[in-house]
Design an enzyme around this catalytic site. Sequence first.
Site, mmCIF file in Angstrom:
data_model
loop_
_atom_site.group_PDB
_atom_site.id
_atom_site.type_symbol
_atom_site.label_atom_id
_atom_site.label_comp_id
_atom_site.label_asym_id
_atom_site.label_seq_id
_atom_site.Cartn_x
_atom_site.Cartn_y
_atom_site.Cartn_z
ATOM 1 N N THR A 36 0.857 -1.186 0.000
ATOM 2 C CA THR A 36 0.000 0.000 0.000
ATOM 3 C C THR A 36 0.896 1.239 0.000
ATOM 4 O OG1 THR A 36 -0.190 -0.306 2.370
ATOM 5 C CG2 THR A 36 -2.030 -1.097 1.026
ATOM 6 N N THR A 124 2.194 0.167 19.690
ATOM 7 C CA THR A 124 2.556 1.572 19.861
ATOM 8 C C THR A 124 2.204 2.089 21.248
ATOM 9 O OG1 THR A 124 1.904 3.795 19.140
ATOM 10 C CG2 THR A 124 0.304 2.058 18.746
ATOM 11 N N ASP A 125 2.954 3.099 21.682
ATOM 12 C CA ASP A 125 2.630 3.723 22.981
ATOM 13 C C ASP A 125 1.313 4.497 22.909
ATOM 14 O OD1 ASP A 125 3.403 5.984 21.500
ATOM 15 O OD2 ASP A 125 4.958 6.630 22.908
ATOM 16 N N GLU A 126 0.773 4.701 21.703
ATOM 17 C CA GLU A 126 -0.482 5.461 21.587
ATOM 18 C C GLU A 126 -1.672 4.715 22.172
ATOM 19 O OE1 GLU A 126 -1.393 7.645 18.113
ATOM 20 O OE2 GLU A 126 0.680 8.251 17.793
ATOM 21 N N TYR A 148 -6.893 5.418 14.796
ATOM 22 C CA TYR A 148 -5.645 4.658 14.653
ATOM 23 C C TYR A 148 -5.306 3.910 15.944
ATOM 24 C CZ TYR A 148 -0.687 3.773 15.186
ATOM 25 O OH TYR A 148 0.511 3.180 15.494
ATOM 26 N N ALA A 150 -7.102 3.259 18.509
ATOM 27 C CA ALA A 150 -8.127 2.280 18.898
ATOM 28 C C ALA A 150 -7.960 0.998 18.088
ATOM 29 C CB ALA A 150 -9.515 2.864 18.700
ATOM 30 N N SER A 151 -7.563 1.130 16.812
ATOM 31 C CA SER A 151 -7.378 -0.073 15.987
ATOM 32 C C SER A 151 -6.148 -0.852 16.471
ATOM 33 C CB SER A 151 -7.276 0.271 14.495
ATOM 34 O OG SER A 151 -6.006 0.815 14.193
ATOM 35 N N LYS A 152 -5.093 -0.134 16.868
ATOM 36 C CA LYS A 152 -3.909 -0.849 17.381
ATOM 37 C C LYS A 152 -4.230 -1.513 18.720
ATOM 38 C CE LYS A 152 -0.269 -1.120 15.903
ATOM 39 N NZ LYS A 152 0.282 -2.150 14.949
ATOM 40 N N ASN A 177 7.458 7.290 19.451
ATOM 41 C CA ASN A 177 7.602 7.950 18.142
ATOM 42 C C ASN A 177 8.963 7.669 17.521
ATOM 43 O OD1 ASN A 177 5.233 9.504 19.170
ATOM 44 N ND2 ASN A 177 5.576 10.559 17.216
ATOM 45 N N ARG A 272 -4.927 19.036 15.334
ATOM 46 C CA ARG A 272 -5.462 17.699 15.020
ATOM 47 C C ARG A 272 -6.677 17.452 15.933
ATOM 48 N NH1 ARG A 272 -1.133 12.951 15.665
ATOM 49 N NH2 ARG A 272 -0.676 13.418 13.493
ATOM 50 N N GLY A 274 -8.918 15.756 18.512
ATOM 51 C CA GLY A 274 -8.649 14.786 19.590
ATOM 52 C C GLY A 274 -7.169 14.581 19.867
ATOM 53 N N HIS A 275 -6.366 15.576 19.555
ATOM 54 C CA HIS A 275 -4.894 15.463 19.629
ATOM 55 C C HIS A 275 -4.416 15.067 21.035
ATOM 56 C CE1 HIS A 275 -1.004 17.501 17.949
ATOM 57 N NE2 HIS A 275 -0.794 16.262 18.360
HETATM 58 O O1 DAU Z 1 3.836 7.224 19.380
HETATM 59 C C1 DAU Z 1 4.004 6.275 18.364
HETATM 60 C C2 DAU Z 1 3.253 6.738 17.148
HETATM 61 O O2 DAU Z 1 3.967 7.815 16.600
HETATM 62 C C3 DAU Z 1 3.038 5.653 16.110
HETATM 63 O O3 DAU Z 1 2.228 4.645 16.645
HETATM 64 C C4 DAU Z 1 2.363 6.233 14.875
HETATM 65 O O4 DAU Z 1 2.234 5.249 13.881
HETATM 66 C C5 DAU Z 1 3.173 7.386 14.351
HETATM 67 O O5 DAU Z 1 2.495 7.981 13.274
HETATM 68 C C6 DAU Z 1 3.408 8.414 15.453
HETATM 69 O O6 DAU Z 1 2.184 9.092 15.789
HETATM 70 P P1 DAU Z 1 2.104 10.680 15.961
HETATM 71 O O7 DAU Z 1 0.725 11.118 15.658
HETATM 72 O O8 DAU Z 1 2.705 11.107 17.251
HETATM 73 O O9 DAU Z 1 3.139 11.100 14.780
HETATM 74 P P2 DAU Z 1 3.116 12.295 13.725
HETATM 75 O O10 DAU Z 1 4.449 12.313 13.055
HETATM 76 O O11 DAU Z 1 1.910 12.278 12.863
HETATM 77 O O12 DAU Z 1 3.005 13.576 14.662
HETATM 78 C C7 DAU Z 1 3.948 13.856 15.673
HETATM 79 C C8 DAU Z 1 3.488 15.114 16.396
HETATM 80 O O13 DAU Z 1 3.596 16.217 15.489
HETATM 81 C C9 DAU Z 1 2.026 15.072 16.814
HETATM 82 O O14 DAU Z 1 1.864 15.726 18.064
HETATM 83 C C10 DAU Z 1 1.310 15.850 15.725
HETATM 84 C C11 DAU Z 1 2.337 16.872 15.277
HETATM 85 N N1 DAU Z 1 2.247 17.251 13.844
HETATM 86 C C12 DAU Z 1 2.273 16.240 12.918
HETATM 87 C C13 DAU Z 1 2.151 16.530 11.569
HETATM 88 C C14 DAU Z 1 2.156 15.429 10.551
HETATM 89 C C15 DAU Z 1 2.156 18.582 13.469
HETATM 90 O O15 DAU Z 1 2.161 19.505 14.314
HETATM 91 N N2 DAU Z 1 2.021 18.868 12.124
HETATM 92 C C16 DAU Z 1 2.001 17.903 11.161
HETATM 93 O O16 DAU Z 1 1.853 18.248 9.968
#
Ligand code: DAU
Length: 334
Positions: A36, A124-126, A148, A150-152, A177, A272, A274-275
């Site tokens: 994918t 994941t720690d999420e 995401y 919830a699915s994990k 992360n 985001r 529900g961030h």
């Molecule tokens: O904690 C482990 C997780 O880390 C994994 O299970 C996930 O698969 C992986 O995607 C990651 O999740 P996050 O949501 O923490 O990762 P992401 O890189 O999407 O975002 C990291 C942080 O940065 C999060 O607080 C959201 C913020 N962010 C992210 C993006 C893509 C922004 O501020 N702007 C953005 O454009």
Amino acid sequence: MRYLVTGGLGFIGSAFIRLLAAERPEVEIVNLDAMTYAANPANLAQLPAGARYRFLKGDITDPAAVAEAIGDGIDAIVNFAAETHVDRSILDPEAFLRTDILGTHTLLEAVRERGIARYLQVSTDEVYGDVESGESIESSPLRPRSPYSASKAGGDLQVLAYRTTYGLPVLITRGSNTYGPYQYPEKLIPLFVTNLIDDQSVPLYGDGLQVRDWLHVEDHARGILGVLERGELGEVYNIGGGNPRTNIEITRRLLEGCGRSFESHVRHVADREGHDRRYAISSAKAHALGWRPQIDFEGGLEATIAWYREHESWWRPLKSGEFLAYYQRQYAHR
Ligand code: DAU
């Protein structure tokens, strides 16, 4: 020994295969990957010559594909195959339920039927949800808050239920992360670095004070291998980097590394939905197995920025087509 690695063309799965190929030459690797959007054969272009490696295109929700990958026997399954991006799960949750829950179920059924000796679920720690203070340990309640996570969590609960009900030889790792080379440029670090290389702005969600704990992908792969080889069956192991940083701190480092300024290149965008504010896990249990992250965060991040600079031919083709449609859908209205 023969291991089935699912999702081995993705970011963490391919790092795990590179590690196995380099350090466990006795292990034959079968990689089952549905190819994918985030899968990329180029992630494994550097396998050592003579590595005993076989690729099969197939989906973990398809029992026939799983049976074909297992062939006449396998010693362990390590399941990396998953939909992983939180923002995509908010736009389209269904694929997450299919792969992360039903796919896990299909693999567990195969372990049950074929009597496979070890199954490791990469999680994941999420799944612990937002951690206001302190650190989650493996027995902390699961409080996932995005489609995401919830699915994990659903996948993890299936794995643990199969342990209790059928006594399957399972293990779960919950990583924090992860960053490093070959990460699809939808995630914070590769998205921001590649945008900055291209002199584009970076979209920072909300106030940018959310905290994530950063772990280098090679340390993550080593942690998973340690748990696979030395973990106690039926147990869960947190694998955290021990590098908590706010998103603003990360953004400042990336701007510095790319020679751009905060004022000119950061676009504050709507948060985001529900961030989760903060993730934090204790990795004491994995440490007791002898695993520790080796790569210092500041050096690892610098090397990662350099890697994206030097590997434009890897990421540039990815930032077109499907990615652009997603980017538009995710960010245009924010
Ligand atoms: O904690 C482990 C997780 O880390 C994994 O299970 C996930 O698969 C992986 O995607 C990651 O999740 P996050 O949501 O923490 O990762 P992401 O890189 O999407 O975002 C990291 C942080 O940065 C999060 O607080 C959201 C913020 N962010 C992210 C993006 C893509 C922004 O501020 N702007 C953005 O454009």
